[in-house]
Design an enzyme around this catalytic site. Structure first.
Site, PDB file in Angstrom:
ATOM      1  N   GLY A  34       0.797  -1.231   0.000  1.00  0.00           N
ATOM      2  CA  GLY A  34       0.000   0.000   0.000  1.00  0.00           C
ATOM      3  C   GLY A  34       0.831   1.283   0.000  1.00  0.00           C
ATOM      4  CE  LYS A  35       6.683   0.029  -1.434  1.00  0.00           C
ATOM      5  NZ  LYS A  35       6.046  -1.277  -1.662  1.00  0.00           N
ATOM      6  CB  SER A  85      13.746   0.766   1.333  1.00  0.00           C
ATOM      7  OG  SER A  85      12.467   1.187   1.734  1.00  0.00           O
TER       8      SER A  85
HETATM    9  N1  LIG Z   1      12.412  -8.514  -8.189  1.00  0.00           N
HETATM   10  C1  LIG Z   1      11.632  -7.526  -7.774  1.00  0.00           C
HETATM   11  N2  LIG Z   1      11.429  -7.332  -6.434  1.00  0.00           N
HETATM   12  C2  LIG Z   1      10.643  -6.336  -6.014  1.00  0.00           C
HETATM   13  N3  LIG Z   1       9.991  -5.464  -6.833  1.00  0.00           N
HETATM   14  C3  LIG Z   1      10.163  -5.605  -8.164  1.00  0.00           C
HETATM   15  C4  LIG Z   1      10.967  -6.650  -8.690  1.00  0.00           C
HETATM   16  N4  LIG Z   1      10.943  -6.553 -10.044  1.00  0.00           N
HETATM   17  C5  LIG Z   1      10.159  -5.515 -10.373  1.00  0.00           C
HETATM   18  N5  LIG Z   1       9.689  -4.934  -9.249  1.00  0.00           N
HETATM   19  C6  LIG Z   1       8.879  -3.691  -9.283  1.00  0.00           C
HETATM   20  O1  LIG Z   1       9.756  -2.680  -8.799  1.00  0.00           O
HETATM   21  C7  LIG Z   1       9.178  -2.005  -7.685  1.00  0.00           C
HETATM   22  C8  LIG Z   1      10.165  -1.954  -6.510  1.00  0.00           C
HETATM   23  O2  LIG Z   1      11.152  -1.003  -6.740  1.00  0.00           O
HETATM   24  P1  LIG Z   1      11.878  -0.332  -5.523  1.00  0.00           P
HETATM   25  O3  LIG Z   1      12.805   0.675  -6.112  1.00  0.00           O
HETATM   26  O4  LIG Z   1      10.882   0.146  -4.543  1.00  0.00           O
HETATM   27  O5  LIG Z   1      12.694  -1.566  -4.907  1.00  0.00           O
HETATM   28  S1  LIG Z   1      13.880  -1.564  -3.853  1.00  0.00           S
HETATM   29  O6  LIG Z   1      13.563  -0.560  -2.823  1.00  0.00           O
HETATM   30  O7  LIG Z   1      15.129  -1.206  -4.546  1.00  0.00           O
HETATM   31  O8  LIG Z   1      13.942  -2.926  -3.320  1.00  0.00           O
HETATM   32  C9  LIG Z   1       7.957  -2.785  -7.260  1.00  0.00           C
HETATM   33  O9  LIG Z   1       6.987  -1.788  -6.995  1.00  0.00           O
HETATM   34  P2  LIG Z   1       5.918  -1.867  -5.805  1.00  0.00           P
HETATM   35  O10 LIG Z   1       5.019  -2.992  -6.181  1.00  0.00           O
HETATM   36  O11 LIG Z   1       5.232  -0.538  -5.882  1.00  0.00           O
HETATM   37  O12 LIG Z   1       6.624  -2.069  -4.505  1.00  0.00           O
HETATM   38  C10 LIG Z   1       7.634  -3.655  -8.457  1.00  0.00           C
HETATM   39  O13 LIG Z   1       6.668  -3.022  -9.273  1.00  0.00           O
HETATM   40  N1  LIG Z   2      -5.981   0.085   3.777  1.00  0.00           N
HETATM   41  C1  LIG Z   2      -5.322   0.086   2.625  1.00  0.00           C
HETATM   42  N2  LIG Z   2      -4.263   0.917   2.425  1.00  0.00           N
HETATM   43  C2  LIG Z   2      -3.580   0.917   1.252  1.00  0.00           C
HETATM   44  N3  LIG Z   2      -3.870   0.113   0.209  1.00  0.00           N
HETATM   45  C3  LIG Z   2      -4.914  -0.747   0.342  1.00  0.00           C
HETATM   46  C4  LIG Z   2      -5.667  -0.794   1.542  1.00  0.00           C
HETATM   47  N4  LIG Z   2      -6.627  -1.742   1.409  1.00  0.00           N
HETATM   48  C5  LIG Z   2      -6.491  -2.247   0.169  1.00  0.00           C
HETATM   49  N5  LIG Z   2      -5.466  -1.649  -0.488  1.00  0.00           N
HETATM   50  C6  LIG Z   2      -5.080  -1.979  -1.880  1.00  0.00           C
HETATM   51  O1  LIG Z   2      -3.774  -2.572  -1.859  1.00  0.00           O
HETATM   52  C7  LIG Z   2      -3.102  -2.260  -3.081  1.00  0.00           C
HETATM   53  C8  LIG Z   2      -1.773  -1.623  -2.732  1.00  0.00           C
HETATM   54  O2  LIG Z   2      -1.047  -1.377  -3.922  1.00  0.00           O
HETATM   55  P1  LIG Z   2       0.090  -0.290  -4.003  1.00  0.00           P
HETATM   56  O3  LIG Z   2      -0.333   0.963  -3.321  1.00  0.00           O
HETATM   57  O4  LIG Z   2       0.502  -0.203  -5.436  1.00  0.00           O
HETATM   58  O5  LIG Z   2       1.235  -0.987  -3.115  1.00  0.00           O
HETATM   59  P2  LIG Z   2       2.796  -0.747  -3.147  1.00  0.00           P
HETATM   60  O6  LIG Z   2       3.040   0.668  -3.601  1.00  0.00           O
HETATM   61  O7  LIG Z   2       3.233  -0.987  -1.731  1.00  0.00           O
HETATM   62  O8  LIG Z   2       3.349  -1.765  -4.102  1.00  0.00           O
HETATM   63  C9  LIG Z   2      -3.986  -1.314  -3.865  1.00  0.00           C
HETATM   64  O9  LIG Z   2      -4.696  -2.078  -4.832  1.00  0.00           O
HETATM   65  C10 LIG Z   2      -4.945  -0.775  -2.795  1.00  0.00           C
HETATM   66  O10 LIG Z   2      -6.197  -0.405  -3.314  1.00  0.00           O
END
Ligand SMILES: Nc1ncnc2c1ncn2[C@@H]1O[C@H](COP(=O)(O)OS(=O)(=O)O)[C@@H](OP(=O)(O)O)[C@H]1O
Ligand SMILES: Nc1ncnc2c1ncn2[C@@H]1O[C@H](COP(=O)(O)OP(=O)(O)O)[C@@H](O)[C@H]1O
Length: 206
Positions: A41-42, A110
């Site tokens: 949810g970041k 991170s």
């Molecule tokens: N192997 C692997 N592990 C984790 N995540 C992956 C990977 N490959 C692609 N992605 C996509 O890249 C997003 C994470 O990038 P970050 O810069 O936040 O990662 S890190 O902090 O350097 O670990 C992450 O985004 P979020 O889903 O928003 O967290 C993914 O969309």
């Molecule tokens: N309470 C909540 N807070 C944040 N996201 C939530 C919550 N409940 C459900 N979600 C859902 O979880 C998902 C989180 O995705 P995202 O924000 O892209 O996560 P991240 O950036 O950590 O990868 C979204 O589809 C969002 O609608």
């Protein structure tokens, strides 16, 4: 810690101070650091927070994993070394935002505690607030949400070193803010952060 390679370089001070900029902005520059699993949810929380702050006349700027990896960090992958360098660079960028008077909302998995602690130190040594926000949900919940279909691909072996599946995530031990996103509403999460920012006196200047 990456070694300084260039020698004979010195920080150049301007005449407008950090305090001048904060007064102009009517807020204190700071860094909110959102950490958590993919899908925790970041991004969702930081977008909602940015909206609320904006409605109250406060300027935040989102630095988001995917966006940064499309630009400044497009040469980095997901090895432990590259993740560390990713976080190091973003930490430096976030510090510049804090210095400018803007509240940056940095959303990166991170996964390594040492990398986050390094960014904290970078900020605190320079007198900036660093607020670690643990965006917490179980792997099972994140995988159930799977907003980008990445867990499915990781389980199928199409993505290697995916955090939580075959790569580590080290949860914060003492975050300033702990959001359990499977138990809280988005509104509660935003309220929790806003209250914290008010307590820290970051949303006004004397
Ligand atoms: N192997 C692997 N592990 C984790 N995540 C992956 C990977 N490959 C692609 N992605 C996509 O890249 C997003 C994470 O990038 P970050 O810069 O936040 O990662 S890190 O902090 O350097 O670990 C992450 O985004 P979020 O889903 O928003 O967290 C993914 O969309
Ligand atoms: N309470 C909540 N807070 C944040 N996201 C939530 C919550 N409940 C459900 N979600 C859902 O979880 C998902 C989180 O995705 P995202 O924000 O892209 O996560 P991240 O950036 O950590 O990868 C979204 O589809 C969002 O609608």
């Amino acid at each position: 810690m990456t070694q300084q390679i260039a020698t004979n370089v010195h920080w150049h001070h301007g005449e407008v101070t950090r305090e001048d900029r904060n007064r102009l902005m009517g807020q204190k520059g700071a860094t909110l650091w959102f950490t958590g699993l993919s899908g925790s949810g970041k991004s969702t929380v930081s977008v909602a927070l940015e909206n609320t702050l904006f409605e109250h006349g406060k300027l935040a700027y989102r630095l988001d994993g995917d966006n940064i990896r499309l630009g400044i960090n497009k040469n980095l992958g997901f090895s432990a070394e590259d993740r560390t360098e990713n976080i190091r660079r973003i930490g430096e960028v976030a510090k510049l935002f804090a210095d400018s008077g803007i509240i940056s909302l940095s959303s990166f998995i991170s996964p390594y505690r040492a990398d986050r602690d390094q960014v904290r130190k970078l900020h605190e040594d320079a007198g900036f607030d660093f607020i670690e926000v643990f965006v917490d949900c179980s792997l099972a919940e994140a995988e159930k949400r799977d907003p980008k279909g990445l867990y499915k691909k990781a389980r199928a072996g199409e993505i290697k070193n995916f955090t939580g599946i075959d790569d580590p995530y080290e949860a914060p031990e003492n975050p300033e803010i702990h959001l359990r996103t499977a138990e809280m509403t988005l509104e509660q999460e935003v309220d929790t952060i806003i209250e914290f920012l008010k307590t820290r006196k970051l949303l006004a200047v004397d």
